[in-house]
Scaffold this active site. Structure first.
Site, PDB file in Angstrom:
ATOM      1  N   LYS A   1       0.871  -1.254   0.074  1.00 17.23           N
ATOM      2  CA  LYS A   1      -0.096  -0.025   0.030  1.00 17.23           C
ATOM      3  C   LYS A   1       0.780   1.268  -0.018  1.00 17.23           C
ATOM      4  CE  LYS A   1      -4.506   0.640   0.163  1.00 17.23           C
ATOM      5  NZ  LYS A   1      -5.601  -0.204  -0.046  1.00 17.23           N
TER       6      LYS A   1
ATOM      7  N   ASP B   1      -7.072   4.165  -4.624  1.00 19.61           N
ATOM      8  CA  ASP B   1      -7.707   3.801  -3.162  1.00 19.61           C
ATOM      9  C   ASP B   1      -8.430   5.184  -2.959  1.00 19.61           C
ATOM     10  OD1 ASP B   1      -7.626   1.783  -0.741  1.00 19.61           O
ATOM     11  OD2 ASP B   1      -7.484   3.756   0.053  1.00 19.61           O
TER      12      ASP B   1
END
Ligand code: GLU
Length: 444
Positions: free
Chosen positions: A124, A164
């Site tokens: 991430k 995201d």
């Protein structure tokens, strides 16, 4: 080290990272049994190795705003675990981004990606850059500056970022454009790309659609039809929008959506035309959900979340910790019998406890929202083959992946009384695959 000691140890070594502790603690609480059945895991200190990211890159991002002023933000990429495939996971741009939040997301991503059945590790990244109120030119300059640092750490077989919160098609395109200039290759190192330059059909819809497909699987176990059911959705970004689209097409009635300022309640239900309005409002004008209430004359509640409204099904699709223990109790009191998470870790530990104690259908994000990264995986496959599949083909694959994830949750989460604990099911299934891959590859 025993599973319970690992958490204390992590808290001591990495203080002030509450979201990371929360995500780790939820997983450790459910995998203990599976872990204890394999003494070889403890011998090789597997849990600690699985909880601590392989590496973390952090860097300063410097860019110029429209006034000619020089701004700095922090940028990060967390490469959590690549035991089953290249690091894979989105990039988040939001003022709240810090190392704790990205560590929780990268940890969750590792289990989620394992569940998809596709060969993807977990990662991430992101920045505390807030896209709110920024011009298109500022967004582009920021994305380019971000990639100027990030590009050296990523690649089609090492680490593949995507979107995201705060990062959609526009941002991915700007980042990918800069990446290609620096890396001098066209191998699809980002997913969620535009359809004209290597993106996959159904990727924008995938997280929302996938969550509804997962919900349908859960409802099927109880013989419940989605048609006519009232649903509270939170959020109004990519995930929420396509969740609502699929729900409408299946005849469900969606009565709420929200953003960080508040929520709208439309007792008549959001129909296709109203959803088009929201998509234009959010994706084009980047406006606030309050404007929907003004347009259609319905209730708007500032500074609140929609969980006080009566519904059969709740689909939290905004952000982490957006649904607490009190909200969970209110939902139950109002007759809610299913919760399927589109966001990552939207329910607090107290809320999860309430849902599980009441034995309602409750799907954690790492299972229910895995459709997004699954189609990202399919985008990687198409890029590697240098071809693209039809939307029917991608959608069919997405549906079978979600069905498979549901099956894994049932297999590992079914209790003696027949209740399926999807939290345990998802964690154990995700964990076992990564654990076995790590064991096979030795102490590295
Ligand atoms: N950010 C999404 C997630 O939380 C998608 C990640 C991806 O497509 O790589 O799963």
């Amino acid at each position: 080290m025993k599973a319970n000691e690992v958490l204390d140890n992590l808290k001591r070594r990495f203080p002030n990272e509450p979201e990371y502790h929360q995500a780790v603690s939820e997983v450790l609480a459910t995998i203990e049994e599976a872990y204890n059945e394999h003494p070889e895991f403890e011998k090789s200190n597997l849990i600690e190795r699985l909880c601590i990211p392989d590496r973390i890159f952090s860097f300063r991002v410097t860019w110029m705003d429209d006034k000619g002023q020089i701004q700095t933000n922090m940028g990060y990429r967390i490469q959590h675990n690549n035991a089953i495939g290249p690091y894979k996971g989105g990039i988040r741009f939001h003022a709240s981004v810090n190392q704790s939040i990205l560590k929780f997301l990268a940890f969750e991503q590792t289990f989620k990606n394992s569940l998809t059945t596709l060969p993807m590790g977990g990662g991430k990244g992101g920045s505390d850059f807030s896209p709110r109120g920024k011009s298109n030119a500022e967004i582009m300059r920021f994305c380019q500056a971000f990639v100027l640092e990030l590009w050296r750490h990523i690649g089609p077989d090492t680490d593949v970022p995507a979107g995201d919160i705060g990062v959609g098609g526009r941002e991915v395109a700007y980042m990918y454009g800069m990446y290609k200039k620096l890396a001098r290759e066209n191998t699809g190192t980002f997913t969620g790309k535009g359809i004209e330059f290597g993106g996959s059909l159904v990727r924008p819809e995938a997280t929302g659609y996938g969550n509804v497909y997962f919900l349908l699987q859960m409802l099927k176990t109880k013989g419940i039809d989605i048609k006519g059911k009232t649903v509270c959705v939170s959020g109004s970004g990519n995930v929420a929008q396509y969740t609502v689209e699929k729900l409408i097409s299946l005849g469900a009635k969606v009565v709420t959506m929200s953003d960080s300022d508040g929520y709208i309640y439309d007792p008549d239900g959001i129909d296709r035309a109203k959803l088009d309005y929201i998509m234009e409002l959010k994706n084009l004008y980047r406006g606030r959900i309050r404007e929907y209430a003004e347009e259609y004359g319905c209730k708007y509640v500032a500074g609140a979340r929609p969980w006080g409204e009566k519904c059969d099904i709740a689909m939290p699709s905004a952000t982490q910790n957006e649904l607490n223990g009190e909200d969970a109790k209110t939902l139950l009191a109002n007759g809610c019998f299913a919760v399927s998470e589109g966001a990552n870790m939207p329910s607090t530990p107290e809320a999860i406890e309430v849902f599980l104690a009441a034995k309602i259908l409750y799907a954690p994000g790492k299972a229910a929202n895995a459709g997004g990264v699954s189609v990202s995986g399919l985008e990687m496959t198409q890029n590697a083959q240098k071809l693209s599949w039809s939307s029917e083909e991608v959608d069919q694959k997405l549906q079978s992946i979600m069905e498979n994830i549901h099956g894994q949750c049932v297999k590992y989460g079914k209790q003696e009384d027949g209740y399926v604990n999807y939290v345990k099911g998802a964690n154990v299934a995700g964990f076992m695959k990564v654990a076995k891959a790590m064991m096979a590859q030795g102490i590295i």
